[in-house]
Design a protein around this motif. Structure first.
Motif, short mmCIF file in Angstrom:
data_model
loop_
_atom_site.label_atom_id
_atom_site.label_comp_id
_atom_site.label_asym_id
_atom_site.label_seq_id
_atom_site.Cartn_x
_atom_site.Cartn_y
_atom_site.Cartn_z
N ARG A 1 4.73 4.78 8.43
CA ARG A 1 4.34 6.10 7.98
C ARG A 1 5.32 7.15 8.52
O ARG A 1 5.70 8.08 7.82
CB ARG A 1 2.92 6.41 8.46
N LYS A 2 5.76 6.95 9.76
CA LYS A 2 6.72 7.89 10.35
C LYS A 2 8.05 7.84 9.61
O LYS A 2 8.66 8.88 9.35
CB LYS A 2 6.92 7.59 11.83
N LYS A 3 8.52 6.65 9.25
CA LYS A 3 9.77 6.52 8.48
C LYS A 3 9.66 7.25 7.14
O LYS A 3 10.59 7.94 6.72
CB LYS A 3 10.08 5.04 8.20
N ILE A 4 8.52 7.10 6.47
CA ILE A 4 8.30 7.74 5.17
C ILE A 4 8.29 9.25 5.32
O ILE A 4 8.97 9.97 4.59
CB ILE A 4 6.98 7.24 4.54
N HIS B 1 11.33 -0.69 -0.20
CA HIS B 1 11.70 0.51 -0.93
C HIS B 1 13.23 0.62 -0.93
O HIS B 1 13.89 0.18 0.00
CB HIS B 1 11.07 1.74 -0.27
N SER B 2 13.79 1.23 -1.97
CA SER B 2 15.25 1.29 -2.10
C SER B 2 15.92 2.16 -1.03
O SER B 2 17.06 1.90 -0.65
CB SER B 2 15.64 1.79 -3.49
N ASP B 3 15.24 3.19 -0.51
CA ASP B 3 15.85 4.09 0.46
C ASP B 3 15.27 3.98 1.87
O ASP B 3 15.92 4.35 2.84
CB ASP B 3 15.71 5.55 0.00
N ILE B 4 14.03 3.52 1.99
CA ILE B 4 13.35 3.47 3.27
C ILE B 4 13.09 2.02 3.63
O ILE B 4 12.71 1.22 2.77
CB ILE B 4 12.02 4.25 3.20
N ASP B 5 13.25 1.68 4.89
CA ASP B 5 13.06 0.31 5.34
C ASP B 5 11.57 0.02 5.55
O ASP B 5 11.10 -0.12 6.67
CB ASP B 5 13.85 0.07 6.63
N THR B 6 10.82 -0.02 4.46
CA THR B 6 9.39 -0.33 4.49
C THR B 6 8.98 -0.80 3.10
O THR B 6 9.76 -0.72 2.15
CB THR B 6 8.58 0.90 4.92
N LYS B 7 7.76 -1.28 2.98
CA LYS B 7 7.27 -1.77 1.68
C LYS B 7 7.13 -0.62 0.70
O LYS B 7 6.74 0.49 1.08
CB LYS B 7 5.91 -2.44 1.85
N TYR C 1 3.62 0.85 0.60
CA TYR C 1 3.33 1.82 1.66
C TYR C 1 3.83 3.22 1.28
O TYR C 1 3.16 4.21 1.51
CB TYR C 1 3.99 1.40 2.97
N VAL C 2 5.02 3.27 0.68
CA VAL C 2 5.59 4.56 0.28
C VAL C 2 4.71 5.22 -0.77
O VAL C 2 4.34 6.39 -0.67
CB VAL C 2 7.04 4.38 -0.25
N ILE C 3 4.34 4.46 -1.80
CA ILE C 3 3.53 5.02 -2.89
C ILE C 3 2.17 5.48 -2.37
O ILE C 3 1.71 6.58 -2.68
CB ILE C 3 3.36 3.98 -4.03
N LYS C 4 1.52 4.67 -1.54
CA LYS C 4 0.18 5.02 -1.06
C LYS C 4 0.22 6.17 -0.06
O LYS C 4 -0.67 7.03 -0.06
CB LYS C 4 -0.51 3.79 -0.44
N ALA C 5 1.24 6.24 0.78
CA ALA C 5 1.35 7.36 1.72
C ALA C 5 1.56 8.66 0.97
O ALA C 5 0.94 9.69 1.30
CB ALA C 5 2.49 7.11 2.70
#
Length: 165
Positions: free
Chosen positions: A15-18, A39-45, A48-52
């Motif tokens: 969440r912090k990365k996003i 995700h293409s730009d962030i080192d996470t699923k 997680y990006v969409i839901k956050a």
């Protein structure tokens, strides 16, 4: 009963990365693919990006635009304040989309003497006499009086019927 948001299900470091990426850039793009492992730009699923960001959107912190299977998120002024507080950042730090780009002091090409240079290369233009689309003195536009169009029926380029006389 305790309501569990999707934001609580996302690990805090992800969440912090996003949030850091969103604050740094001011905008974020995510492909609508919930099974994408990263995700293409962030080192996470990607999920997680969409839901956050869906959570941030429901609170009015981002504006969401969906087009061609991609989510486009834009940070709102309220979201800027929220992320600044959440990330413990000073007021001087702003997203990249809020920074005005410095323009060079050189004028763009074509301005400030561009006409003289072009005129020297090509030479002056010759005046048109009776040339393309010149109107004769006193003549109004329009078809001549004897013009009588004939329509022969049929469609497109196909063969029409013989003209009736």
């Amino acid at each position: 009963m305790d309501y569990i948001t999707s934001e609580r299900l996302i690990p805090k470091d992800d969440r912090k990365k996003i949030h850091e990426y969103l604050f740094r850039e001011g905008v974020l793009v995510a492909k609508k693919d919930f099974n994408l492992p990263k995700h293409s730009d962030i080192d996470t699923k990607n999920l997680y990006v969409i839901k956050a960001l869906q959570s941030l959107d429901s609170r009015g912190f981002v504006k969401t635009q969906f087009s061609w299977q991609y989510y486009y998120y834009t940070l709102t002024p309220e979201g800027l304040d929220y992320l600044r507080e959440w990330l413990h950042l000073p007021a001087e730090v702003v997203p990249a989309t809020h920074i005005k780009q410095q323009r060079s002091h050189a004028p763009p090409r074509g301005m400030m003497g561009g006409e003289e240079q072009r005129g020297e290369r090509r030479g002056p233009r010759a005046p048109r006499e009776g040339g393309y689309r010149r109107r004769e003195e006193g003549k109004e536009g329009g078809a001549p009086g004897e013009f009588a169009p004939s329509f022969r029926g049929g469609f497109g380029r196909g063969r029409g019927t013989a003209p009736q006389e």
